[in-house]
Design a protein around this motif. Structure first.
Motif, PDB file in Angstrom:
ATOM      1  N   ASP A   1      47.801 -10.821 109.937  1.00 37.37           N
ATOM      2  CA  ASP A   1      46.926  -9.874 109.266  1.00 37.37           C
ATOM      3  C   ASP A   1      46.783 -10.305 107.816  1.00 37.37           C
ATOM      4  O   ASP A   1      47.761 -10.333 107.070  1.00 37.37           O
ATOM      5  N   CYS A   2      45.590 -10.648 107.411  1.00 42.00           N
ATOM      6  CA  CYS A   2      45.366 -11.136 106.045  1.00 42.00           C
ATOM      7  C   CYS A   2      45.674 -10.023 105.051  1.00 42.00           C
ATOM      8  O   CYS A   2      45.151  -8.917 105.176  1.00 42.00           O
ATOM      9  N   PRO A   3      46.520 -10.295 104.067  1.00 42.43           N
ATOM     10  CA  PRO A   3      46.871  -9.253 103.095  1.00 42.43           C
ATOM     11  C   PRO A   3      45.663  -8.848 102.236  1.00 42.43           C
ATOM     12  O   PRO A   3      45.677  -7.802 101.610  1.00 42.43           O
ATOM     13  N   ASN A   4      44.622  -9.664 102.230  1.00 36.46           N
ATOM     14  CA  ASN A   4      43.461  -9.378 101.391  1.00 36.46           C
ATOM     15  C   ASN A   4      42.346  -8.642 102.131  1.00 36.46           C
ATOM     16  O   ASN A   4      41.902  -7.588 101.701  1.00 36.46           O
ATOM     17  N   CYS A   5      41.914  -9.184 103.289  1.00 39.41           N
ATOM     18  CA  CYS A   5      40.777  -8.572 104.003  1.00 39.41           C
ATOM     19  C   CYS A   5      41.220  -7.748 105.211  1.00 39.41           C
ATOM     20  O   CYS A   5      40.387  -7.129 105.874  1.00 39.41           O
ATOM     21  N   ASN A   6      42.531  -7.767 105.495  1.00 36.07           N
ATOM     22  CA  ASN A   6      43.103  -6.994 106.617  1.00 36.07           C
ATOM     23  C   ASN A   6      42.638  -7.444 107.989  1.00 36.07           C
ATOM     24  O   ASN A   6      42.928  -6.779 108.979  1.00 36.07           O
TER      25      ASN A   6
ATOM     26  N   ALA B   1      44.501 -21.000 103.825  1.00 41.30           N
ATOM     27  CA  ALA B   1      43.501 -20.002 103.432  1.00 41.30           C
ATOM     28  C   ALA B   1      43.001 -19.240 104.654  1.00 41.30           C
ATOM     29  O   ALA B   1      42.850 -19.802 105.740  1.00 41.30           O
ATOM     30  N   CYS B   2      42.744 -17.965 104.433  1.00 40.61           N
ATOM     31  CA  CYS B   2      42.222 -17.090 105.485  1.00 40.61           C
ATOM     32  C   CYS B   2      40.834 -17.599 105.910  1.00 40.61           C
ATOM     33  O   CYS B   2      39.969 -17.821 105.061  1.00 40.61           O
ATOM     34  N   ASP B   3      40.634 -17.777 107.233  1.00 41.07           N
ATOM     35  CA  ASP B   3      39.351 -18.248 107.741  1.00 41.07           C
ATOM     36  C   ASP B   3      38.232 -17.255 107.425  1.00 41.07           C
ATOM     37  O   ASP B   3      37.071 -17.607 107.351  1.00 41.07           O
ATOM     38  N   HIS B   4      38.619 -16.013 107.238  1.00 45.99           N
ATOM     39  CA  HIS B   4      37.633 -14.951 107.051  1.00 45.99           C
ATOM     40  C   HIS B   4      37.210 -14.790 105.586  1.00 45.99           C
ATOM     41  O   HIS B   4      36.032 -14.780 105.269  1.00 45.99           O
ATOM     42  N   CYS B   5      38.218 -14.693 104.670  1.00 45.77           N
ATOM     43  CA  CYS B   5      37.879 -14.409 103.267  1.00 45.77           C
ATOM     44  C   CYS B   5      38.352 -15.476 102.294  1.00 45.77           C
ATOM     45  O   CYS B   5      38.062 -15.415 101.104  1.00 45.77           O
ATOM     46  N   GLY B   6      39.098 -16.448 102.773  1.00 49.08           N
ATOM     47  CA  GLY B   6      39.527 -17.531 101.882  1.00 49.08           C
ATOM     48  C   GLY B   6      40.800 -17.234 101.099  1.00 49.08           C
ATOM     49  O   GLY B   6      41.273 -18.086 100.334  1.00 49.08           O
ATOM     50  N   PHE B   7      41.366 -16.054 101.288  1.00 48.58           N
ATOM     51  CA  PHE B   7      42.613 -15.710 100.589  1.00 48.58           C
ATOM     52  C   PHE B   7      43.725 -16.694 100.979  1.00 48.58           C
ATOM     53  O   PHE B   7      43.869 -17.042 102.147  1.00 48.58           O
ATOM     54  N   GLN B   8      44.481 -17.146  99.952  1.00 46.60           N
ATOM     55  CA  GLN B   8      45.488 -18.178 100.233  1.00 46.60           C
ATOM     56  C   GLN B   8      46.911 -17.634 100.292  1.00 46.60           C
ATOM     57  O   GLN B   8      47.291 -16.791  99.486  1.00 46.60           O
TER      58      GLN B   8
HETATM   59 ZN   LIG Z   1      41.311 -12.679 104.644  1.00 48.99          ZN
END
Ligand SMILES: [Zn+2]
Length: 306
Positions: A41-46, A61-68
């Motif tokens: 679960d991405c801590p940024n975009c959930n 990096a998150c495939d969805h929002c790029g959060f690293q």
């Molecule tokens: Zn994300």
């Protein structure tokens, strides 16, 4: 390759090592795999997302929002400029030798500076400390002294005010081992009752059968709720049925030989780390997993803030 006597622990050969961890990206991927499931679960975009490696960085990096995120966060590897492959190789070298390996030898094998090699060994050793309390069943306890004789040291290296006398610079160590089980060793300021007995009470379950030599500090054991078996060393009877302390004494000689042969002299400050390394090897002696992978997962799983 020669056919030398097979080590009791499963082998992870140098060839295995080079094939498994050929470069830093593979090492990093191994750490990520050990730390996270494939999707998190991405801590940024959930979003429950896949993460991809960011080229040239220790992050994904998150495939969805790029959060690293960085799988090495809080690990010994994280802020170190030393490549992950070198770290893995140092852990490999430390794990593969039964008696330990010196920083000098690591310097030669990896090309890092002596100072870096020494620090890396210390960091790994730091992580190997384990907590197995409480011990039960048949338990052996013993005290021992580690450290060199003052008279054998160069005058400039002698402890001030202690010229020629040996015991002052030796460090007292107290060890507990459950027969057929685990072992714990710790440096102690002295071997007086007020130091030793609280450790015993903390480490050993009431009702356990405790074997010691005839050192008078242990006279208190029956009153503390233990069954006490005494080995009368003074009479040169080392094995009297079950009443022996051979297990812990075997460990003392192994650790002392190792420290003498590989590390030459260990200062009191760092002795505990070396003891932890030997205790770790002892406690994982029957593991089916190669010692290297045990060392490695220990290094990866203990990501305490540093
Ligand atoms: Zn994300």
């Amino acid at each position: 390759m020669s056919n030398k006597t097979k080590s009791p622990m499963m082998k992870f050969t140098i060839k295995n090592f080079q094939e498994t961890f050929p470069n830093d990206d593979v090492c990093l991927e191994y750490i990520r795999y050990k730390k996270y499931p494939e999707r998190i679960d991405c801590p940024n975009c959930n979003v429950n997302s896949l993460f991809h490696h960011v080229s040239g960085r220790k992050s994904y990096a998150c495939d969805h929002c790029g959060f690293q995120i960085s799988p090495t966060a809080n690990m010994v590897f994280h802020k170190s400029p030393t490549p992950l492959t070198t770290w893995f190789y140092v852990i490999y070298l430390m794990a593969q030798t039964r008696g330990g390996i010196s920083a000098k030898q690591i310097q030669r094998e990896t090309g890092v500076t002596y100072k870096t090699a020494w620090r890396m060994c210390k960091e790994v050793r730091d992580i190997l400390a384990e907590d197995f309390n409480p011990f039960s069943g048949e338990v052996e306890m013993d005290e021992s002294y580690f450290g060199g004789d003052e008279k054998n040291k160069h005058a400039s290296k002698r402890t001030k005010g202690n010229q020629g006398r040996s015991t002052k610079t030796k460090t007292a160590v107290f060890g507990t081992v459950e027969r057929g089980g685990n072992l714990e060793v710790r440096t102690v300021p002295n071997v007086q009752a007020k130091t030793i007995l609280p450790i015993v009470a903390e480490n050993i379950e009431k009702g356990a059968q405790v074997f010691t030599d005839e050192f008078n500090v242990y006279d208190a054991l029956p009153a503390m709720g233990y069954e006490h078996g005494v080995v009368p060393h003074a009479e040169k009877i080392y094995v009297l049925g079950d009443a022996h302390t051979n297990t812990i004494e075997g460990f003392w000689s192994q650790a002392k030989n190792g420290i003498r042969g590989v590390y030459h002299a260990v200062s009191a400050t760092y002795l505990q780390h070396y003891l932890d390394e030997y205790a770790f090897r002892y406690n994982h002696r029957d593991d089916v997993t190669p010692m290297f992978l045990t060392f490695l997962s220990r290094t990866i799983s203990s990501s305490q803030p540093r």
